[in-house]
Write a protein that holds these residues in place. Structure first.
Motif, PDB file in Angstrom:
ATOM      1  N   GLN A 184     -11.733   2.648  13.710  1.00 50.82           N
ATOM      2  CA  GLN A 184     -12.333   2.819  12.394  1.00 50.82           C
ATOM      3  C   GLN A 184     -13.008   1.540  11.910  1.00 50.82           C
ATOM      4  O   GLN A 184     -12.781   0.452  12.441  1.00 50.82           O
ATOM      5  N   ALA A 185     -13.828   1.691  10.880  1.00 52.36           N
ATOM      6  CA  ALA A 185     -14.375   0.529  10.178  1.00 52.36           C
ATOM      7  C   ALA A 185     -13.233  -0.286   9.583  1.00 52.36           C
ATOM      8  O   ALA A 185     -12.091   0.185   9.494  1.00 52.36           O
ATOM      9  N   MET A 186     -13.525  -1.498   9.141  1.00 52.19           N
ATOM     10  CA  MET A 186     -12.462  -2.417   8.728  1.00 52.19           C
ATOM     11  C   MET A 186     -11.585  -1.834   7.621  1.00 52.19           C
ATOM     12  O   MET A 186     -10.362  -2.001   7.637  1.00 52.19           O
ATOM     13  N   HIS A 187     -12.175  -1.143   6.659  1.00 52.64           N
ATOM     14  CA  HIS A 187     -11.369  -0.618   5.550  1.00 52.64           C
ATOM     15  C   HIS A 187     -10.378   0.439   6.016  1.00 52.64           C
ATOM     16  O   HIS A 187      -9.407   0.734   5.317  1.00 52.64           O
ATOM     17  N   GLY A 188     -10.600   1.028   7.200  1.00 53.83           N
ATOM     18  CA  GLY A 188      -9.677   2.018   7.717  1.00 53.83           C
ATOM     19  C   GLY A 188      -8.322   1.439   8.084  1.00 53.83           C
ATOM     20  O   GLY A 188      -7.338   2.179   8.203  1.00 53.83           O
ATOM     21  N   SER A 189      -8.256   0.113   8.256  1.00 56.07           N
ATOM     22  CA  SER A 189      -6.987  -0.551   8.581  1.00 56.07           C
ATOM     23  C   SER A 189      -6.232  -1.004   7.342  1.00 56.07           C
ATOM     24  O   SER A 189      -5.109  -1.506   7.457  1.00 56.07           O
ATOM     25  N   VAL A 190      -6.830  -0.867   6.169  1.00 59.18           N
ATOM     26  CA  VAL A 190      -6.192  -1.322   4.928  1.00 59.18           C
ATOM     27  C   VAL A 190      -5.172  -0.297   4.474  1.00 59.18           C
ATOM     28  O   VAL A 190      -5.480   0.889   4.317  1.00 59.18           O
ATOM     29  N   THR A 191      -3.938  -0.756   4.236  1.00 60.82           N
ATOM     30  CA  THR A 191      -2.871   0.143   3.770  1.00 60.82           C
ATOM     31  C   THR A 191      -2.468  -0.111   2.329  1.00 60.82           C
ATOM     32  O   THR A 191      -1.684   0.659   1.756  1.00 60.82           O
ATOM     33  N   GLY A 192      -2.960  -1.164   1.715  1.00 61.24           N
ATOM     34  CA  GLY A 192      -2.673  -1.459   0.316  1.00 61.24           C
ATOM     35  C   GLY A 192      -3.547  -2.593  -0.166  1.00 61.24           C
ATOM     36  O   GLY A 192      -4.097  -3.350   0.628  1.00 61.24           O
ATOM     37  N   LEU A 193      -3.689  -2.704  -1.497  1.00 64.53           N
ATOM     38  CA  LEU A 193      -4.533  -3.765  -2.046  1.00 64.53           C
ATOM     39  C   LEU A 193      -4.132  -4.067  -3.486  1.00 64.53           C
ATOM     40  O   LEU A 193      -3.430  -3.285  -4.138  1.00 64.53           O
ATOM     41  N   ARG A 194      -4.574  -5.213  -3.961  1.00 62.96           N
ATOM     42  CA  ARG A 194      -4.439  -5.616  -5.376  1.00 62.96           C
ATOM     43  C   ARG A 194      -5.838  -5.744  -5.958  1.00 62.96           C
ATOM     44  O   ARG A 194      -6.702  -6.420  -5.382  1.00 62.96           O
ATOM     45  N   LEU A 195      -6.036  -5.088  -7.087  1.00 59.45           N
ATOM     46  CA  LEU A 195      -7.333  -5.073  -7.755  1.00 59.45           C
ATOM     47  C   LEU A 195      -7.166  -5.588  -9.170  1.00 59.45           C
ATOM     48  O   LEU A 195      -6.309  -5.107  -9.921  1.00 59.45           O
ATOM     49  N   VAL A 196      -8.000  -6.568  -9.552  1.00 54.69           N
ATOM     50  CA  VAL A 196      -8.033  -7.054 -10.926  1.00 54.69           C
ATOM     51  C   VAL A 196      -9.221  -6.409 -11.622  1.00 54.69           C
ATOM     52  O   VAL A 196     -10.363  -6.552 -11.176  1.00 54.69           O
ATOM     53  N   THR A 197      -8.970  -5.682 -12.695  1.00 50.83           N
ATOM     54  CA  THR A 197     -10.022  -4.951 -13.384  1.00 50.83           C
ATOM     55  C   THR A 197     -10.723  -5.859 -14.400  1.00 50.83           C
ATOM     56  O   THR A 197     -10.236  -6.937 -14.729  1.00 50.83           O
ATOM     57  N   PRO A 198     -11.856  -5.413 -14.947  1.00 46.59           N
ATOM     58  CA  PRO A 198     -12.557  -6.226 -15.946  1.00 46.59           C
ATOM     59  C   PRO A 198     -11.747  -6.494 -17.212  1.00 46.59           C
ATOM     60  O   PRO A 198     -12.061  -7.433 -17.948  1.00 46.59           O
ATOM     61  N   SER A 199     -10.718  -5.708 -17.456  1.00 42.83           N
ATOM     62  CA  SER A 199      -9.857  -5.962 -18.620  1.00 42.83           C
ATOM     63  C   SER A 199      -8.768  -6.974 -18.311  1.00 42.83           C
ATOM     64  O   SER A 199      -7.977  -7.328 -19.199  1.00 42.83           O
ATOM     65  N   GLY A 200      -8.690  -7.429 -17.058  1.00 46.43           N
ATOM     66  CA  GLY A 200      -7.661  -8.382 -16.656  1.00 46.43           C
ATOM     67  C   GLY A 200      -6.406  -7.745 -16.121  1.00 46.43           C
ATOM     68  O   GLY A 200      -5.460  -8.443 -15.740  1.00 46.43           O
ATOM     69  N   GLU A 201      -6.355  -6.421 -16.071  1.00 49.56           N
ATOM     70  CA  GLU A 201      -5.184  -5.727 -15.531  1.00 49.56           C
ATOM     71  C   GLU A 201      -5.146  -5.889 -14.014  1.00 49.56           C
ATOM     72  O   GLU A 201      -6.174  -5.815 -13.328  1.00 49.56           O
ATOM     73  N   VAL A 202      -3.948  -6.097 -13.475  1.00 48.45           N
ATOM     74  CA  VAL A 202      -3.757  -6.185 -12.031  1.00 48.45           C
ATOM     75  C   VAL A 202      -3.120  -4.885 -11.557  1.00 48.45           C
ATOM     76  O   VAL A 202      -2.039  -4.509 -12.010  1.00 48.45           O
TER      77      VAL A 202
END
Length: 468
Positions: free
Chosen positions: A169-187
């Motif tokens: 698969q493409a690289m993102h197919g190996s991702v099983t989890g992530l942390r995202l910081v939104t524009p409001s500062g929420e993690v």
């Protein structure tokens, strides 16, 4: 790309034919256009210029920030001037990064920071070229790597960057989890069970949901690969391509216009002793093709005959080493690029039509045309969802006109149900993309929820999403 005894090597003012150790130089007009004009390094307000790798995209951000940690990033996203755009190595040809607001680099958020079994926890600012040796310290590797390894991990995932391999698969197919910081500062922590809709949207997000700070990604054993590179007639490469995608761990080939030839590259796991890759041949090969264009571009039959005589006896290359040392290649010669991902049953037909069109209409083109194969996945904006896809990529030298990509090449790709690479040139937007992405509206709904004020949206993204 190819080691050869009889080679055409093009310089800036002429070409030289190298044969058996003797060199005969012939001065010719270069055929090259002048260097494209550069925008001013500083605008009227004193803001510094940012440009992407090819030089096509540029901007004058009001602020350039490099947060030291996730907390600083969260604060920055709440107060920074919009549009806010994350940027890595600037290897996207589309206008994803340009902004007159805030440009954010994650270079300070890099490195492998932990492991969960064989899954690595990696900060999103890590460059792919640096990640290989980091994982190798644990005798691990990414399942695949793209053709270029200068990108940041976050940028590569956000644009669905991929390598080649019918079972990979493409690289993102190996991702099983992530942390995202939104524009409001929420993690937000997201994976298949926690915030699953955010996870499916964020794995390929174009940087439109916020900023990914780290990912959990599957790794594989750090095996040696045997790399082989060889030339053959294009008709043979087309006839054998499907069998080779089935046979090899990684396989791709390049149709070389105006030569009748194709360059093939395979990688397979091996326990053979290391045989390190030799000096870069790709640049020399491109310069040879450029020299043929400059010298014989006015006469296609003569150009093909010369190319066949000079290149068809090239000796194959072989190298054996760890995969992270072989799968990616240096690309010092700049270009602009269009790549579409097509259903596998259409890929080779589309490629043949692209080659015919270029040889009929565009004698100035000399870059090889790349064909790769990618396994499917289910990320909402993945071009590879819904079945395996084959990619075809067309390049234009950075000094040359590239509008033929839109006028001649994109219509072919669209006729064969292609989806564009998110980081490469295309004209699709709004309803056109909705028609080819079943979860398009679902992605836009998540985007609205996470960024209701559109702080992550520059003009390009607004147009892409049909919000202009």
């Amino acid at each position: 790309m190819i080691s050869r005894r009889g080679a055409l090597i093009a310089g800036g003012t002429g070409v030289a034919v190298v044969a058996g150790g003797g060199v005969a130089a012939y001065k010719v007009a270069t055929g090259d256009k002048p260097e494209p004009p550069s925008p001013p390094s500083v605008d009227a307000q004193g803001k510094l210029l940012w440009r992407n790798w090819s030089g096509l995209q540029h901007a004058y951000p009001a602020a350039r920030l490099a947060p030291k940690d996730e907390g600083e990033l969260a604060t920055t996203l709440k107060v920074a001037q919009a549009p806010i755009r994350p940027v890595g190595a600037g290897h996207s040809f589309t206008a994803l990064a340009p902004t007159n607001g805030t440009l954010i680099s994650l270079d300070s958020l890099s490195g492998v920071i932990g492991w969960e079994g064989d899954e690595a926890i990696v900060r999103a600012g890590t460059r792919l070229g640096a990640l290989g040796p980091m994982l190798a310290e644990k005798r691990r590797a990414l399942p695949n790597l793209p053709d270029i390894n200068k990108q940041s991990l976050g940028g590569a995932l956000s644009t669905a960057t991929h390598g080649t391999g019918a079972g990979i698969q493409a690289m993102h197919g190996s991702v099983t989890g992530l942390r995202l910081v939104t524009p409001s500062g929420e993690v937000i922590e997201a994976d298949a069970t926690r915030n699953p809709e955010v996870f499916q949207a964020a794995r390929v997000s174009l940087g439109a949901l916020g900023v990914i700070t780290q990912v959990r990604i599957k790794t594989s054993a750090n095996r040696r690969l045997r790399r082989r590179v060889w030339l053959e007639p294009l008709e043979d490469a087309l006839a054998k391509a499907e069998a080779r995608w089935a046979q090899h761990r990684n396989f791709e080939f390049y149709a070389v216009p105006f030569t009748g030839l194709a360059a093939n590259i395979s990688h397979d796991e091996t326990d053979d002793p290391a045989l390190p890759r030799g000096p870069d041949q790709d640049t020399e090969f491109l310069q040879a093709l450029r020299g043929l264009r400059n010298l014989l571009g006015f006469a296609t039959p003569l150009r093909k005959a010369a190319a066949h005589a000079l290149l068809s006896t090239a000796k194959p290359e072989t190298a054996v080493d760890e995969g992270w040392k072989l799968l990616s290649t240096e690309r010092p010669v700049r270009f602009n690029e269009m790549e579409f991902h097509l259903p596998v049953e259409h890929q080779l037909k589309a490629l043949e039509e692209v080659v015919r069109t270029i040889e009929k209409e565009r004698p100035d083109v000399f870059f090889p045309i790349e064909a790769r194969r990618i396994a499917p996945d289910d990320a909402w904006l993945s071009p590879f969802q819904g079945g395996a896809r084959g990619s075809v990529a067309v390049h234009a030298y950075y000094r040359d006109d590239f509008t033929f990509l839109y006028e001649l090449i994109e219509p072919i790709f669209r006729r064969y149900d292609g989806r564009p690479h998110w980081g490469k040139l295309h004209t699709l937007n709004g309803g056109q993309l909705e028609a080819i992405y079943p979860r398009w509206k679902d992605f836009l709904a998540v985007r609205r929820e996470l960024d209701p004020d559109g702080r992550m949206l520059n003009p390009y993204l607004k147009g892409l999403f049909g919000l202009s």
